[in-house]
Design an enzyme around this catalytic site. Sequence first.
Site, PDB file in Angstrom:
ATOM      1  N   LEU A 227      52.932  42.923  37.663  1.00 58.17           N
ATOM      2  CA  LEU A 227      51.885  42.833  37.497  1.00 58.17           C
ATOM      3  C   LEU A 227      52.800  40.802  37.584  1.00 58.17           C
ATOM      4  CD1 LEU A 227      49.449  44.435  35.520  1.00 58.17           C
ATOM      5  CD2 LEU A 227      49.323  44.169  37.649  1.00 58.17           C
ATOM      6  N   ASP A 228      52.061  40.385  38.235  1.00 60.52           N
ATOM      7  CA  ASP A 228      52.344  38.849  38.007  1.00 60.52           C
ATOM      8  C   ASP A 228      52.011  38.056  36.488  1.00 60.52           C
ATOM      9  OD1 ASP A 228      49.730  37.211  37.995  1.00 60.52           O
ATOM     10  OD2 ASP A 228      49.626  38.199  39.879  1.00 60.52           O
ATOM     11  N   VAL A 229      52.740  37.322  36.382  1.00 64.15           N
ATOM     12  CA  VAL A 229      53.156  36.811  34.875  1.00 64.15           C
ATOM     13  C   VAL A 229      50.907  36.248  34.414  1.00 64.15           C
ATOM     14  CG1 VAL A 229      53.216  34.475  35.603  1.00 64.15           C
ATOM     15  CG2 VAL A 229      53.481  35.468  33.262  1.00 64.15           C
ATOM     16  N   THR A 231      48.330  38.167  34.804  1.00 61.89           N
ATOM     17  CA  THR A 231      47.224  39.317  35.121  1.00 61.89           C
ATOM     18  C   THR A 231      47.201  39.828  34.273  1.00 61.89           C
ATOM     19  OG1 THR A 231      47.699  39.288  37.592  1.00 61.89           O
ATOM     20  CG2 THR A 231      46.945  40.926  36.396  1.00 61.89           C
TER      21      THR A 231
END
Length: 363
Positions: A227-229, A231
């Site tokens: 998960l991107d930072v 999200t």
Amino acid sequence: MATSRSSSGRPGPGGRRAPGSQGGQKPRTGQGGTSFQGGKGAPGRGPAKGGAAKSGAAKGGAGKGGAAKGGSSTGTGQDRGPRPFASSEKSSRRMPATPYRPPHRKRRPKNPPVDRLDQHDPDGVRLQKLMAQAGVASRRVCEEMIEAGRVQVNGETITELGIRVDPDTVEIHVDGVRVQLDENLVYYAFNKPEGVLSTMEDPEGRPCVADYLNQQKNERVFHVGRLDVETEGLLLLTNDGELTNRLTHPSYEVPKTYLVQVRGPMEKGVGAAMKAGIELEDGIASVDSFRLVDSTPGHLLVEVVLHSGRNRIVRRLFDAVGHPVEKLVRTEVGPIRIGDQRQGTIRRLSKTEVGHLLASVGM
């Protein structure tokens, strides 16, 4: 010559006494022993003390002869006769108590004929014991599952008790869900907060997943996907390499569910366009479903489901339709849901969740 007396008690002709006199016959009594004259004395003599004749009714209206056992009379001389059931008769009519006998139960054979089964391993572990050790249920309940035909061993349905299997090579399914027998494999759900990197370490010292592995520090686990930072939401952690490969491989098309907050209002047709496919720089991308969850002035909350695992795919799709993402939360991965799990916490998946997760990728 003998003289007779009158009815007052004197001897009559022939020296005979009159009826009712002393020494004569007793007064006639009715059935039950009470006097027909209702307690009057004999003719020619006055009433006895209390109004009852010596040979008449006794105290309470019964004569000396008395009523028969169990009999009684009324004050008018009428007799009711004996009661239909005396207490002694009641006790004699009681049936003897029958001792309790438990219902007959058919005994299960101690050594069922399991040698003919292809999955039977004489040197292995009993199937119900292995299932109980894996946390499926108690041993007794596992036996009932086997007898009901709910258990498959290496694809074969087993209904007989006594089968033994090799725990290192066997595959067990209950109701179509695989049972994980390897106790060394662990599975966790992490509710990642915003601002945390999906890595186990960061050279720059930024917050990462490893910072939240307090009780799991002795277990070497890794994250399934990323998960991107910015999200938030569900991130699976495990040491099961085969499961990780299948969950992240595009061919298994594992669905992932997101809640997306964007600026509103949104024109009609955006959801249909995203389901049909949007052209991006790395090819066409689409969502499996698009649903409006909530709407407030200036903001919309949308739920989307997609199976693509491309980098930042949700953000890029909404950028392409003119609605940049304000907040993004992943709520589900396959059959696993984040539910009401608090942000920043890690919980171990249940046996049922693990089974459904394995089944979702054909394991």
